[in-house]
Design a protein around this motif. Structure first.
Motif, PDB file in Angstrom:
ATOM      1  N   ALA A 196       0.763  -1.287   0.011  1.00  0.00           N
ATOM      2  CA  ALA A 196      -0.010  -0.086   0.020  1.00  0.00           C
ATOM      3  C   ALA A 196       0.935   1.172  -0.059  1.00  0.00           C
ATOM      4  O   ALA A 196       1.880   1.153   0.575  1.00  0.00           O
ATOM      5  N   ASP A 197       0.332   2.353  -0.749  1.00  0.00           N
ATOM      6  CA  ASP A 197       1.277   3.492  -0.799  1.00  0.00           C
ATOM      7  C   ASP A 197       0.597   4.633   0.347  1.00  0.00           C
ATOM      8  O   ASP A 197       1.459   5.550   0.577  1.00  0.00           O
ATOM      9  N   LYS A 198      -0.598   4.398   0.818  1.00  0.00           N
ATOM     10  CA  LYS A 198      -1.156   5.279   1.909  1.00  0.00           C
ATOM     11  C   LYS A 198      -2.052   4.585   2.505  1.00  0.00           C
ATOM     12  O   LYS A 198      -2.442   3.379   2.140  1.00  0.00           O
ATOM     13  N   PRO A 199      -2.561   5.374   3.540  1.00  0.00           N
ATOM     14  CA  PRO A 199      -3.755   4.642   4.271  1.00  0.00           C
ATOM     15  C   PRO A 199      -4.951   4.578   3.267  1.00  0.00           C
ATOM     16  O   PRO A 199      -5.155   5.408   2.610  1.00  0.00           O
ATOM     17  N   LYS A 200      -5.709   3.436   3.476  1.00  0.00           N
ATOM     18  CA  LYS A 200      -6.828   3.159   2.624  1.00  0.00           C
ATOM     19  C   LYS A 200      -8.133   3.705   3.144  1.00  0.00           C
ATOM     20  O   LYS A 200      -8.307   3.879   4.368  1.00  0.00           O
ATOM     21  N   MET A 201      -8.847   4.098   2.028  1.00  0.00           N
ATOM     22  CA  MET A 201      -9.978   5.003   2.248  1.00  0.00           C
ATOM     23  C   MET A 201     -11.038   3.899   2.543  1.00  0.00           C
ATOM     24  O   MET A 201     -11.313   2.959   1.455  1.00  0.00           O
ATOM     25  N   THR A 202     -11.681   3.979   3.543  1.00  0.00           N
ATOM     26  CA  THR A 202     -12.790   2.930   3.756  1.00  0.00           C
ATOM     27  C   THR A 202     -14.217   3.760   4.381  1.00  0.00           C
ATOM     28  O   THR A 202     -14.116   5.053   4.464  1.00  0.00           O
ATOM     29  N   CYS A 203     -15.184   2.931   4.441  1.00  0.00           N
ATOM     30  CA  CYS A 203     -16.449   3.644   5.001  1.00  0.00           C
ATOM     31  C   CYS A 203     -16.387   4.331   6.144  1.00  0.00           C
ATOM     32  O   CYS A 203     -16.903   5.230   6.543  1.00  0.00           O
ATOM     33  N   TRP A 204     -15.262   3.730   7.230  1.00  0.00           N
ATOM     34  CA  TRP A 204     -15.212   4.270   8.441  1.00  0.00           C
ATOM     35  C   TRP A 204     -14.454   5.750   8.309  1.00  0.00           C
ATOM     36  O   TRP A 204     -14.479   6.470   9.174  1.00  0.00           O
ATOM     37  N   PRO A 211      -6.707  10.906   6.802  1.00  0.00           N
ATOM     38  CA  PRO A 211      -5.511  11.676   7.108  1.00  0.00           C
ATOM     39  C   PRO A 211      -5.424  12.676   5.831  1.00  0.00           C
ATOM     40  O   PRO A 211      -5.789  12.637   4.615  1.00  0.00           O
ATOM     41  N   ARG A 212      -5.077  14.004   6.251  1.00  0.00           N
ATOM     42  CA  ARG A 212      -4.931  14.975   5.488  1.00  0.00           C
ATOM     43  C   ARG A 212      -3.342  15.486   5.343  1.00  0.00           C
ATOM     44  O   ARG A 212      -3.263  16.479   4.458  1.00  0.00           O
ATOM     45  N   ARG A 213      -2.401  15.050   6.269  1.00  0.00           N
ATOM     46  CA  ARG A 213      -1.107  15.454   6.018  1.00  0.00           C
ATOM     47  C   ARG A 213      -0.070  14.339   6.776  1.00  0.00           C
ATOM     48  O   ARG A 213      -0.670  13.760   7.629  1.00  0.00           O
ATOM     49  N   VAL A 214       0.904  14.233   6.131  1.00  0.00           N
ATOM     50  CA  VAL A 214       1.959  13.140   6.361  1.00  0.00           C
ATOM     51  C   VAL A 214       3.139  13.943   7.316  1.00  0.00           C
ATOM     52  O   VAL A 214       3.646  15.036   6.515  1.00  0.00           O
ATOM     53  N   PHE A 265       3.937  10.055  10.792  1.00  0.00           N
ATOM     54  CA  PHE A 265       2.377   9.977  11.287  1.00  0.00           C
ATOM     55  C   PHE A 265       1.486  10.498  10.033  1.00  0.00           C
ATOM     56  O   PHE A 265       1.999  11.281   9.278  1.00  0.00           O
ATOM     57  N   TYR A 266       0.413  10.036   9.978  1.00  0.00           N
ATOM     58  CA  TYR A 266      -0.884  10.428   9.296  1.00  0.00           C
ATOM     59  C   TYR A 266      -1.586  11.534   9.966  1.00  0.00           C
ATOM     60  O   TYR A 266      -2.592  10.346  10.679  1.00  0.00           O
ATOM     61  N   LYS A 267      -1.606  12.336   9.775  1.00  0.00           N
ATOM     62  CA  LYS A 267      -2.624  13.430  10.530  1.00  0.00           C
ATOM     63  C   LYS A 267      -3.839  13.663   9.988  1.00  0.00           C
ATOM     64  O   LYS A 267      -4.042  13.865   8.837  1.00  0.00           O
ATOM     65  N   LYS A 268      -5.136  13.164  10.830  1.00  0.00           N
ATOM     66  CA  LYS A 268      -6.259  13.671  10.301  1.00  0.00           C
ATOM     67  C   LYS A 268      -6.701  15.101  10.691  1.00  0.00           C
ATOM     68  O   LYS A 268      -7.384  15.675   9.834  1.00  0.00           O
ATOM     69  N   ASN A 269      -6.303  15.595  11.596  1.00  0.00           N
ATOM     70  CA  ASN A 269      -6.428  17.032  12.095  1.00  0.00           C
ATOM     71  C   ASN A 269      -5.041  17.657  11.737  1.00  0.00           C
ATOM     72  O   ASN A 269      -4.026  17.432  12.489  1.00  0.00           O
ATOM     73  N   ILE A 270      -4.849  18.790  10.726  1.00  0.00           N
ATOM     74  CA  ILE A 270      -3.716  19.244  10.700  1.00  0.00           C
ATOM     75  C   ILE A 270      -3.260  20.272  11.791  1.00  0.00           C
ATOM     76  O   ILE A 270      -2.190  20.672  11.732  1.00  0.00           O
ATOM     77  N   GLU A 332       1.372  17.859   2.292  1.00  0.00           N
ATOM     78  CA  GLU A 332      -0.208  17.535   2.367  1.00  0.00           C
ATOM     79  C   GLU A 332      -0.437  16.429   1.137  1.00  0.00           C
ATOM     80  O   GLU A 332      -1.650  15.929   1.136  1.00  0.00           O
ATOM     81  N   ASP A 333       0.755  15.894   0.486  1.00  0.00           N
ATOM     82  CA  ASP A 333       0.485  14.652  -0.350  1.00  0.00           C
ATOM     83  C   ASP A 333       1.089  13.558   0.313  1.00  0.00           C
ATOM     84  O   ASP A 333       2.110  13.520   0.869  1.00  0.00           O
ATOM     85  N   LEU A 334       0.127  12.593   0.621  1.00  0.00           N
ATOM     86  CA  LEU A 334       0.392  11.406   1.399  1.00  0.00           C
ATOM     87  C   LEU A 334       1.527  10.366   0.919  1.00  0.00           C
ATOM     88  O   LEU A 334       1.798   9.642   1.530  1.00  0.00           O
ATOM     89  N   MET A 335       1.634  10.572  -0.400  1.00  0.00           N
ATOM     90  CA  MET A 335       2.552   9.701  -1.052  1.00  0.00           C
ATOM     91  C   MET A 335       3.866  10.189  -1.319  1.00  0.00           C
ATOM     92  O   MET A 335       4.667   9.759  -2.070  1.00  0.00           O
ATOM     93  N   GLU A 336       3.953  11.729  -0.958  1.00  0.00           N
ATOM     94  CA  GLU A 336       5.478  12.366  -1.224  1.00  0.00           C
ATOM     95  C   GLU A 336       6.388  11.698  -0.136  1.00  0.00           C
ATOM     96  O   GLU A 336       7.624  11.676  -0.742  1.00  0.00           O
TER      97      GLU A 336
END
Length: 337
Positions: A196-204, A211-214, A265-270, A332-336
């Motif tokens: 996986a390149d970044k956290p998976k987007m799920t229904c949860w 996440p919005r920032r790495v 860390f992959y932050k949900k709240n920047i 802001e790019d989770l795959m950078e």
């Protein structure tokens, strides 16, 4: 396997301990061996190191492949380290090191008939990395084998406690073939290919947020910590972000320790801060030595920073003895990263 084995009776097979299974064991004539092989390497089952308590090797094995795709995120044949743009497109295999010192002997084998020069390269990465590496920033290159025209490459190293990524490569990008990776260690370990390149987007994610920032942080060292006893202190760092914590190994009897700890860390709240706390390890109750609070914005300087340790209560809390040296990257790019 040879047709001649079919002439051996079941009773003779049993007495010889012969099993016709796909277990990697094979037979061939000596003449055929000389035509197809140039070297023989013997891996001892007994660990003969004087510094190891465990006297048998723990083995993990993984089958992998270099595959080619026009989409960079799907390509798995990036070539050697000199190919800066494509190197990290190779397979990435994560293995944690749970003890202070670990002897590792990886063996990478290309399946016949391909004979191409290829090595294995070790990178020490963040202690909590679970996704593929996209850019080399704070990671350390700790070992690499030679590029030689052979079907088997051996590499033996002593590694410190931490998390590592093993990257098997071909010399040129775009080569398609399979390989076998064997890892021999003196304590139980694991092999896991990162896909996986970044956290998976799920229904949860709709309910709990995505996440919005790495943020990537390397805690290099601390200095001038308060003495806790005659020998100094036994410090470690605890890195907190949102609801996740990562703890470094303890450094013993020092007030200016070198940690070399990496986290991501992959932050949900920047706006959530990253808190780096320094603690002194005790048998009964650990003692707080100070902390640094980081906002971790992409506009922050990426060069190494030396921060004053402070008490609890935010970035303006009272100063405490000691400084901590860190390096921070965020995007802001989770795959950078």
């Amino acid at each position: 396997s040879s047709e001649e084995w079919k002439k051996v009776s079941d009773s003779e097979r049993k007495s010889l301990g012969l099993t016709l299974e796909n277990d990697g064991e094979f037979w061939m004539t000596f003449e055929d061996w000389c035509k197809n092989f140039t070297d023989v390497d013997i891996c001892r089952i007994v660990n003969t190191s004087y510094f190891s308590i465990h006297k048998t090797w723990e083995k993990k094995m993984m089958n992998g492949a270099w595959t080619k795709d026009s989409e960079p995120l799907l390509n798995r044949s990036g070539g050697c380290f000199d190919n800066k743009e494509t190197f990290l497109q190779n397979p990435q295999v994560r293995t944690p090191v749970f003890c202070e010192v670990l002897k590792i002997l990886p063996v990478s084998c290309v399946t016949p008939p391909s004979i191409i020069p290829y090595p294995a390269l070790w990178l020490q990465v963040e202690d909590n990395r679970s996704y593929r590496l996209h850019k080399l920033t704070v990671q350390e290159r700790v070992a690499t084998s030679q590029y030689i025209n052979t079907r088997t490459v051996f590499l033996k190293r002593i590694l410190q406690q931490g998390r590592y990524i093993l990257i098997p490569t071909t010399y040129h990008p775009g080569i398609i073939t399979k390989f076998i990776l064997r890892l021999f260690t003196d304590v139980p370990s694991k092999l896991r290919e990162l896909k996986a390149d970044k956290p998976k987007m799920t229904c949860w994610s709709l309910l709990c947020g995505y996440p919005r920032r790495v943020v990537q942080i390397k805690i290099h060292s601390a200095e001038g910590l308060q003495k806790q006893d005659r020998s100094g202190a036994d410090p470690y760092v605890l890195i907190k972000c949102e609801n996740r914590n990562v703890r470094s190994p303890v450094q013993h009897n020092v007030t200016s320790p070198v940690f070399n700890t990496q986290v991501i860390f992959y932050k949900k709240n920047i706006d959530s801060p990253v808190i780096i706390q320094v603690w002194n390890s005790n048998i009964l109750c650990d003692e707080f030595l100070g902390q640094a609070v980081l906002a971790t914005s992409p506009s922050d300087p990426q060069e190494q920073q030396r921060l004053q340790l402070r008490g609890r209560g935010g970035r303006e809390a009272a100063e405490m003895p000691g400084h901590i040296t860190i390096k921070v990257f965020s995007s802001e790019d989770l795959m950078e990263l």
